[in-house]
Design an enzyme around this catalytic site. Structure first.
Site, PDB file in Angstrom:
ATOM      1  N   GLU A 236       0.844  -1.246   0.121  1.00  0.00           N
ATOM      2  CA  GLU A 236      -0.220  -0.057   0.428  1.00  0.00           C
ATOM      3  C   GLU A 236       0.635   1.173   0.312  1.00  0.00           C
ATOM      4  OE1 GLU A 236      -2.407   1.253  -0.155  1.00  0.00           O
ATOM      5  OE2 GLU A 236      -4.027   1.154   1.087  1.00  0.00           O
ATOM      6  N   ASP A 237       0.257   2.493  -0.467  1.00  0.00           N
ATOM      7  CA  ASP A 237       1.078   3.640  -0.781  1.00  0.00           C
ATOM      8  C   ASP A 237       1.240   3.927   0.425  1.00  0.00           C
ATOM      9  OD1 ASP A 237      -1.674   4.599  -1.182  1.00  0.00           O
ATOM     10  OD2 ASP A 237      -1.453   5.889  -2.050  1.00  0.00           O
TER      11      ASP A 237
ATOM     12  N   ASP B 205      -4.279   5.551   5.784  1.00  0.00           N
ATOM     13  CA  ASP B 205      -5.224   6.550   6.274  1.00  0.00           C
ATOM     14  C   ASP B 205      -6.004   5.981   7.997  1.00  0.00           C
ATOM     15  OD1 ASP B 205      -5.522   9.798   6.731  1.00  0.00           O
ATOM     16  OD2 ASP B 205      -6.989   9.396   5.169  1.00  0.00           O
TER      17      ASP B 205
ATOM     18  N   PHE C 186      -1.451  15.965   3.947  1.00  0.00           N
ATOM     19  CA  PHE C 186      -1.644  15.182   3.034  1.00  0.00           C
ATOM     20  C   PHE C 186      -0.625  15.657   1.713  1.00  0.00           C
ATOM     21  CE2 PHE C 186      -3.821  14.268  -1.212  1.00  0.00           C
ATOM     22  CZ  PHE C 186      -4.487  13.532  -1.080  1.00  0.00           C
TER      23      PHE C 186
ATOM     24  N   ARG D 251       0.938  12.166  -9.387  1.00  0.00           N
ATOM     25  CA  ARG D 251       1.234  10.696  -8.845  1.00  0.00           C
ATOM     26  C   ARG D 251       3.238  10.259  -9.303  1.00  0.00           C
ATOM     27  NH1 ARG D 251      -2.765   7.820  -6.869  1.00  0.00           N
ATOM     28  NH2 ARG D 251      -4.537   7.908  -8.081  1.00  0.00           N
TER      29      ARG D 251
HETATM   30  P1  IMP Z   1      -7.981   4.178   4.124  1.00  0.00           P
HETATM   31  O1  IMP Z   1      -8.366   3.475   3.998  1.00  0.00           O
HETATM   32  O2  IMP Z   1      -8.354   5.800   4.750  1.00  0.00           O
HETATM   33  O3  IMP Z   1      -6.903   4.273   4.930  1.00  0.00           O
HETATM   34  O4  IMP Z   1      -6.746   5.591   3.486  1.00  0.00           O
HETATM   35  C1  IMP Z   1      -6.352   4.854   2.145  1.00  0.00           C
HETATM   36  C2  IMP Z   1      -6.045   5.223   0.944  1.00  0.00           C
HETATM   37  O5  IMP Z   1      -6.388   6.564   0.997  1.00  0.00           O
HETATM   38  C3  IMP Z   1      -4.663   5.057   0.561  1.00  0.00           C
HETATM   39  O6  IMP Z   1      -4.046   3.695   0.306  1.00  0.00           O
HETATM   40  C4  IMP Z   1      -4.953   6.614  -0.450  1.00  0.00           C
HETATM   41  O7  IMP Z   1      -4.947   6.260  -1.668  1.00  0.00           O
HETATM   42  C5  IMP Z   1      -5.638   7.352  -0.541  1.00  0.00           C
HETATM   43  N1  IMP Z   1      -4.914   8.820   0.443  1.00  0.00           N
HETATM   44  C6  IMP Z   1      -5.074   8.655   1.876  1.00  0.00           C
HETATM   45  N2  IMP Z   1      -4.259   9.901   2.381  1.00  0.00           N
HETATM   46  C7  IMP Z   1      -4.080   9.874   1.177  1.00  0.00           C
HETATM   47  C8  IMP Z   1      -2.906  11.512   1.145  1.00  0.00           C
HETATM   48  O8  IMP Z   1      -1.764  12.214   1.958  1.00  0.00           O
HETATM   49  N3  IMP Z   1      -2.111  11.262   0.020  1.00  0.00           N
HETATM   50  C9  IMP Z   1      -2.658  10.596  -1.044  1.00  0.00           C
HETATM   51  N4  IMP Z   1      -3.964   9.859  -0.572  1.00  0.00           N
HETATM   52  C10 IMP Z   1      -3.521   9.465   0.116  1.00  0.00           C
HETATM   53 MG    MG Z   2      -4.289   3.771  -1.821  1.00  0.00          MG
END
Ligand code: IMP
Ligand code: MG
Length: 171
Positions: free
Chosen positions: A97-98, A101, A150, A163
Site C-alpha cells: 500500500e502507498d 490513513d 495530505f 503521482r
Molecule cells: P484509508 O482507507 O483511509 O486507510 O486510506 C487509504 C487510501 O487513501 C490510500 O491508499 C490513498 O490512496 C488515499 N490517501 C490517504 N491519505 C492520502 C494522502 O495524504 N495523499 C494521497 N492519498 C491518500
Molecule cells: Mg491507495
C-alpha cells in the site's frame, strides 16, 4: 501545483534508502517462501516498482484496484474495480500500500484476501498516518509514520495528478 505551497516531506533519496531497508527485511523474512506481492492501485505502483528491485528472493506480482463510492445509505464504501489475475491460495501474500490513513481500505481488503486461503497475509505500507486511524490495522512493514498532512508524489495523487513527482510533498 505551482500555485500551491508545497514542502518536501521525504526526498527521493530518503525514500530510496528506506525502501531498500524494507526490501532487505522482506528478502530475509520471505526466503524459501512462495511470495506474491499484491499492489493496491493506483497509489502503490511507484513504491512497488522500487520495492521489488530491493527484494532478492523469487516473487510474483499482482494488483488490485479499489475505489470508494457513495451509495444511498452511506458514504465511502469500497468496491473492487480491478481484481487479481492469479490465485493466491497457499501463497505468502504481502499487500503493498502507498499509505494507511483511516485504515478502512485494509479493513475491507484483508478479509477479502484471507478468504482466498493464502498461506500467510501481511502488509507493507510506505506511509502511515496513525493519528487518522478509525479502525485498527497491523502494518507489518511500515516505511514512515507521518503526521496528518495530505501528501502527493511518489505514486500518490491529488485528483489523479502529481503521482509522477519523485519526492513526497505535503499540500
Ligand atoms: P484509508 O482507507 O483511509 O486507510 O486510506 C487509504 C487510501 O487513501 C490510500 O491508499 C490513498 O490512496 C488515499 N490517501 C490517504 N491519505 C492520502 C494522502 O495524504 N495523499 C494521497 N492519498 C491518500
Ligand atoms: Mg491507495
Amino acid at each position: 501545483m505551482m500555485n500551491h505551497h508545497v514542502d518536501i516531506v521525504k526526498s527521493h533519496g530518503e525514500l530510496q534508502k528506506r525502501v531498500r531497508a524494507l526490501g532487505t527485511a522482506i528478502t530475509k523474512d520471505y526466503a524459501g517462501k512462495d511470495l506474491v506481492l499484491v499492489g493496491v492501485l493506483n497509489g502503490a505502483f511507484v513504491f512497488l516498482g522500487d520495492l521489488v528491485r530491493s527484494i532478492h528472493t523469487p516473487l510474483a506480482i499482482d494488483f488490485i484496484r479499489l475505489e470508494s463510492y457513495i451509495d444511498t445509505h452511506s458514504t465511502g464504501r469500497l468496491r473492487i474495480t480491478a481484481n487479481l489475475a492469479q490465485s493466491i491460495e497457499e501463497k505468502d501474500v504481502l499487500v503493498v500500500e502507498d499509505i494507511v490513513d483511516s485504515g478502512r481500505t485494509l479493513e475491507f481488503l484483508l478479509p477479502y484476501l484471507r478468504a482466498q486461503n493464502p498461506a500467510s497475509l501481511k502488509v507493507c505500507a510506505l506511509l502511515s498516518k496513525p493519528s487518522r486511524r478509525t479502525v485498527d490495522v497491523v502494518i507489518d512493514y511500515c516505511g514512515f509514520e507521518i503526521p496528518d498532512v495530505f501528501v502527493i508524489g511518489y505514486g500518490m495523487d491529488f485528483n489523479e495528478k502529481f503521482r509522477n513527482l519523485p519526492n513526497l510533498y505535503a499540500l
